[in-house]
Write a protein that holds these residues in place. Structure first.
Motif, PDB file in Angstrom:
ATOM      1  N   GLN A  51       0.845  -1.194   0.000  1.00  0.00           N
ATOM      2  CA  GLN A  51       0.000   0.000   0.000  1.00  0.00           C
ATOM      3  C   GLN A  51       0.876   1.238   0.000  1.00  0.00           C
ATOM      4  O   GLN A  51       1.800   1.380   0.803  1.00  0.00           O
ATOM      5  CB  GLN A  51      -0.905   0.011   1.242  1.00  0.00           C
ATOM      6  CG  GLN A  51      -1.984   1.087   1.221  1.00  0.00           C
ATOM      7  CD  GLN A  51      -3.093   0.784   0.231  1.00  0.00           C
ATOM      8  OE1 GLN A  51      -3.468  -0.371   0.040  1.00  0.00           O
ATOM      9  NE2 GLN A  51      -3.625   1.825  -0.396  1.00  0.00           N
ATOM     10  N   GLY A  58       0.050   5.281  -0.068  1.00  0.00           N
ATOM     11  CA  GLY A  58      -0.994   6.298  -0.131  1.00  0.00           C
ATOM     12  C   GLY A  58      -2.340   5.660  -0.385  1.00  0.00           C
ATOM     13  O   GLY A  58      -2.764   4.757   0.350  1.00  0.00           O
ATOM     14  N   ASP A  59      -3.000   6.085  -1.449  1.00  0.00           N
ATOM     15  CA  ASP A  59      -4.343   5.564  -1.744  1.00  0.00           C
ATOM     16  C   ASP A  59      -4.347   4.498  -2.827  1.00  0.00           C
ATOM     17  O   ASP A  59      -5.380   4.222  -3.428  1.00  0.00           O
ATOM     18  CB  ASP A  59      -5.267   6.718  -2.146  1.00  0.00           C
ATOM     19  CG  ASP A  59      -4.827   7.390  -3.444  1.00  0.00           C
ATOM     20  OD1 ASP A  59      -3.689   7.142  -3.885  1.00  0.00           O
ATOM     21  OD2 ASP A  59      -5.627   8.166  -4.009  1.00  0.00           O
ATOM     22  N   GLY A  62      -5.439   4.926  -7.893  1.00  0.00           N
ATOM     23  CA  GLY A  62      -5.648   5.861  -6.804  1.00  0.00           C
ATOM     24  C   GLY A  62      -6.532   7.016  -7.248  1.00  0.00           C
ATOM     25  O   GLY A  62      -7.006   7.057  -8.397  1.00  0.00           O
ATOM     26  N   HIS A  63      -6.756   7.971  -6.350  1.00  0.00           N
ATOM     27  CA  HIS A  63      -7.639   9.105  -6.670  1.00  0.00           C
ATOM     28  C   HIS A  63      -7.005  10.450  -6.370  1.00  0.00           C
ATOM     29  O   HIS A  63      -7.674  11.480  -6.503  1.00  0.00           O
ATOM     30  CB  HIS A  63      -8.956   8.958  -5.903  1.00  0.00           C
ATOM     31  CG  HIS A  63      -9.781   7.786  -6.357  1.00  0.00           C
ATOM     32  ND1 HIS A  63     -10.649   7.843  -7.427  1.00  0.00           N
ATOM     33  CD2 HIS A  63      -9.838   6.511  -5.895  1.00  0.00           C
ATOM     34  CE1 HIS A  63     -11.216   6.653  -7.600  1.00  0.00           C
ATOM     35  NE2 HIS A  63     -10.752   5.834  -6.687  1.00  0.00           N
ATOM     36  N   THR A  64      -5.747  10.479  -5.976  1.00  0.00           N
ATOM     37  CA  THR A  64      -5.065  11.737  -5.729  1.00  0.00           C
ATOM     38  C   THR A  64      -4.297  12.148  -6.989  1.00  0.00           C
ATOM     39  O   THR A  64      -3.919  11.299  -7.789  1.00  0.00           O
ATOM     40  CB  THR A  64      -4.089  11.607  -4.547  1.00  0.00           C
ATOM     41  OG1 THR A  64      -3.250  10.456  -4.750  1.00  0.00           O
ATOM     42  CG2 THR A  64      -4.852  11.451  -3.240  1.00  0.00           C
TER      43      THR A  64
END
Length: 311
Positions: A60, A62-63, A118-120
């Motif tokens: 993992q 971050g996201d 991810g979403h960032t």
């Protein structure tokens, strides 16, 4: 061929590709792994780098979960592939050789292959942090980094941000870079017309194939703003081998020479008769240069003398 006939030819080609698309999509699920625009007769590894359940792991960061594979034993050597349509498999011939003497860790970059998107927002720092998360999971000792194109720029950032983690670095096809050198759209639809089997293969591997175009759009937005200058490159203190094909139009030789002058302890190899993917186009020269760099003790690579002009 005149312009009218050329356009007609392209239209016919697009129609032909669309007619076989269904067959290609079905076959891709069971076909051997391939890299983007792989040419007939090119070297292909028997190991499916980037999609190998036997060697695969996740960490993992971050996201997003980042996927990596581990091969061989010895000093840790991390392989960072090219971006956009890049994959670990494109570096298969290098990995096949390196794993004989090193513990090779082949990482799938965020949004590529089995790694999540991810979403960032995508940033240079985030790319380095993703790689650091993998490195921490595998080893606590300084490692060798081998990066190609996007992967080489990521390796630069890792070496700058986390110098204690890097023993030495090999960068293929990565020089200084000005904003908007890479710009424009990267459309999955267009990529599918160039190499439909590869794109369908990636859809099968990706954890979120429905976000493929979203990722490509965000990726190009990131790269259009990317800048790599001498002030940044001066912060990289480990020994670096810079390699570039003499016909590279993604990282022209002049930009790699600028990087060589900026990085304090760098060596330079211009690979003859080679494009951006110098390690594919001229493997013997690429491998010989890498071997010489890897076999040296770190102290034997320091310092690197820079002579700017002969006047």
């Amino acid at each position: 061929m005149n312009r009218k006939n050329f356009i007609a030819g392209l239209a016919a080609m697009a129609l032909g590709l669309s007619l076989v698309w269904g067959t290609v999509a079905e076959a891709a699920v069971h076909a051997p792994l391939r890299y983007f625009m792989e040419q007939p007769g090119a070297y292909t590894s028997e190991t499916p780098y980037g999609n190998n359940d036997k060697a695969g792991h996740y960490v993992q960061s971050g996201d997003a979960k980042i996927y990596y594979e581990v091969y061989g034993q010895g000093k840790p050597l991390f392989v960072f592939h090219g971006g956009g349509v890049g994959s670990p498999y494109e570096m298969g011939q290098l990995i096949d050789r390196l794993r004989q003497n090193y513990q090779v860790i082949a990482v799938s970059t965020r949004g590529h292959g089995r790694s999540e998107i991810g979403h960032t927002p995508l940033t240079y720092e985030q790319k380095a942090q993703d790689m650091l998360a993998v490195m921490k999971e595998v080893t606590s000792e300084p490692a060798v980094l081998l990066g190609f194109s996007d992967g080489a720029y990521t390796a630069y950032k890792v070496a700058s941000m986390y110098p204690q983690r890097v023993d030495r670095l090999i960068a293929i096809g990565a020089g200084t870079l000005k904003p908007r050198y890479f710009q424009g759209d990267m459309r999955v639809e267009d990529l599918s017309k160039i190499d439909p089997a590869f794109i369908e293969q990636q859809r099968q591997i990706m954890p979120e194939p429905e976000r493929y175009q979203e990722f490509c759009t965000n990726y190009m937005n990131f790269w259009s703003k990317m800048e790599v200058n001498g002030d940044f490159l001066k912060t990289i203190k480990c020994p670096v081998l810079l390699m570039v094909g003499d016909e590279d139009d993604h990282a022209p030789v002049a930009t790699v020479l600028e990087a060589h002058q900026a990085i304090p302890n760098s060596r330079l190899c211009v690979v003859p008769k080679a494009w951006h993917s110098a390690f594919i186009d001229n493997f013997p020269v690429t491998w010989a240069a890498m071997q010489g760099f890897l076999d040296k003790d770190t102290q034997d690579l320091l310092p690197s003398k820079k002579v700017p002009y002969n006047g």
